[in-house]
Write an enzyme that holds these catalytic residues in place. Sequence first.
Site, PDB file in Angstrom:
ATOM      1  CB  CYS B 167      32.353 -43.255 -33.509  1.00  0.00           C
ATOM      2  SG  CYS B 167      32.667 -45.029 -33.602  1.00  0.00           S
ATOM      3  CG  HIS B 307      27.049 -40.293 -32.593  1.00  0.00           C
ATOM      4  ND1 HIS B 307      28.081 -40.267 -33.496  1.00  0.00           N
ATOM      5  CD2 HIS B 307      27.183 -41.462 -31.904  1.00  0.00           C
ATOM      6  CE1 HIS B 307      28.831 -41.357 -33.343  1.00  0.00           C
ATOM      7  NE2 HIS B 307      28.301 -42.100 -32.393  1.00  0.00           N
ATOM      8  CD  GLU B 318      22.792 -38.200 -30.422  1.00  0.00           C
ATOM      9  OE1 GLU B 318      22.837 -39.328 -30.931  1.00  0.00           O
ATOM     10  OE2 GLU B 318      23.201 -37.163 -30.998  1.00  0.00           O
ATOM     11  CE  LYS B 337      27.140 -42.587 -36.850  1.00  0.00           C
ATOM     12  NZ  LYS B 337      26.826 -41.225 -36.352  1.00  0.00           N
ATOM     13  CG  HIS B 342      28.896 -45.914 -36.876  1.00  0.00           C
ATOM     14  ND1 HIS B 342      29.587 -44.743 -37.102  1.00  0.00           N
ATOM     15  CD2 HIS B 342      28.916 -46.100 -35.529  1.00  0.00           C
ATOM     16  CE1 HIS B 342      30.028 -44.265 -35.966  1.00  0.00           C
ATOM     17  NE2 HIS B 342      29.637 -45.061 -34.990  1.00  0.00           N
ATOM     18  CG  PHE B 401      33.564 -47.770 -28.885  1.00  0.00           C
ATOM     19  CD1 PHE B 401      32.196 -47.582 -28.775  1.00  0.00           C
ATOM     20  CD2 PHE B 401      34.023 -49.020 -29.278  1.00  0.00           C
ATOM     21  CE1 PHE B 401      31.301 -48.602 -29.050  1.00  0.00           C
ATOM     22  CE2 PHE B 401      33.136 -50.052 -29.558  1.00  0.00           C
ATOM     23  CZ  PHE B 401      31.772 -49.848 -29.447  1.00  0.00           C
TER      24      PHE B 401
END
Lengths: 100, 415
Positions: B167, B307, B318, B337, B342, B401
């Site tokens: 991502c 993110h 985050e 998002k 996503h 990931f």
Amino acid sequence: MKHKAAVTQQESTATEAEREATFGILREICVSILTVRPEEVTPEVSLRDGLGADSLDFAELSMALEDHGVVLSEEDVRSVDTVADLMDIVLRAPGRKVSA
Amino acid sequence: MTSDRHRVAVTGVGLITPVGRGAKEFWHALCTAAPSVGPIAGFDPSWLPVRFAAQVGGFDAVEHFTAREAKRLDRATRLGAAAAAAALADAGPIDAAPERWGVVAGTGHGGVSSFEEAFEAAPGPDGGVRPRPGPLHVPMVMANATAAVVSMRHRVRGPSLAISTACASGAHALGEGARLIREGAADVVLAGGTEAAITPVTVAAFCRLGALSERGDDPVRASRPFDAHRDGFVMGEGAGFVLLERLDHAVERGARRYGEVLGYGRSSDGYHLTAPDPSGAGARVCVEQALADAGLDAADIAHVNAHATSTRRGDLAEARVLGEVFGPGRVPVTAPKGVTGHLLGASGAVEAVAALLSLRDGIAPPIANLDRPDPAVELDLVRGAPRPIRGGPVLSNSFGFGGHNAALVFGAVRA
């Protein structure tokens, strides 16, 4: 020359109906793989220069012909120019199932 | 910022997202917090626990490709190449030699729908099925397909590279693209990300990981970054590309500039295949690198585009990093998002565009579906309506990931 003569002899064993059926199938395959219009596919047209086939297309053509019991050799792919050439190869292929 | 490197401007953007094509539609959706999430249309998802996604509707390949081109391109490549072409068109005419052009394309999954289609395609032994890949299989599934196709379509003879950091792919693509220009390897770079992984195997696999929101009764409100009741991310698809250009080149041709790439950070969690490091140590290094690269202090940053995917752990990690770097509540934070879902490997590029539009318009869009902020999150979250932000650079984060981190800092061009 000897090879060519053999081919001609084989060709003559195919009936007109067989040739027509084979051409119909090849036309369908060419339309689908080369994304051309059916009327562009004539016996005389060159697969590479006329219909724009490249190496990937020939690999796809080979795969499509497998479904009809025809195995194209590398030599076949190298030597073939027109749709009629391809038809000759198909008609002399021992395992062909195209006229069924 | 050191002076011995070329400066990099963004002079074109191209977007194909679930909430619109192009900057105008996309920005309107973000500013009005209007998601587009619906039942999965590409296959029958009735057997899955999650049956909704944020999809790109009405994308007609014939508008972008010849039939002959299209049949050789996976959906991911189609979306990516169309977005790249849009970014190029947006930038206006550019005069540069082919070898001075580059492309960097990110994707998490590559041509995964083509990959899945090759399975169970032919009768196999014992009445079962077997794969029957055609000769187009490899060129359609390879991770570098978009980079290759963009280079072919736009006569790129300079570097063409593929980035796959899950991502974070799209953000890394922009950062690495900017580096090509900084170091003098190219003058113009098409950089972005693409993803089209709303496929049976991939959706089922994300379900198994427990990564997706299961809010099936209210899918439009399922993606809710930083909200107390968030329960996972919403699968999305799409593509975003920007045109990066050497600043003096852009100035010379009088190009419109969305902004300048001031800083780029990249780091790794070195922690886990899927889980974020809860301490946020790796992500913090990344943000700090981006600031240092830009020659800025944390206090200089006017806005953060997070993110935040709407997962429990990811958003918390985050939030912790942003709190540590900027101080609790010191900088307005948004998270696109909530609107876009996503977009995986495309998200970093799409959100970089959102950050650039914030910079351009001086506003931060609100976080969609943020009804009740997670009490553990001590951030100044933009809610309800777009908020005016002071002039100054903006930060966009992307984490993937595998613990791949990317951070980009954009500023207004001070030519």
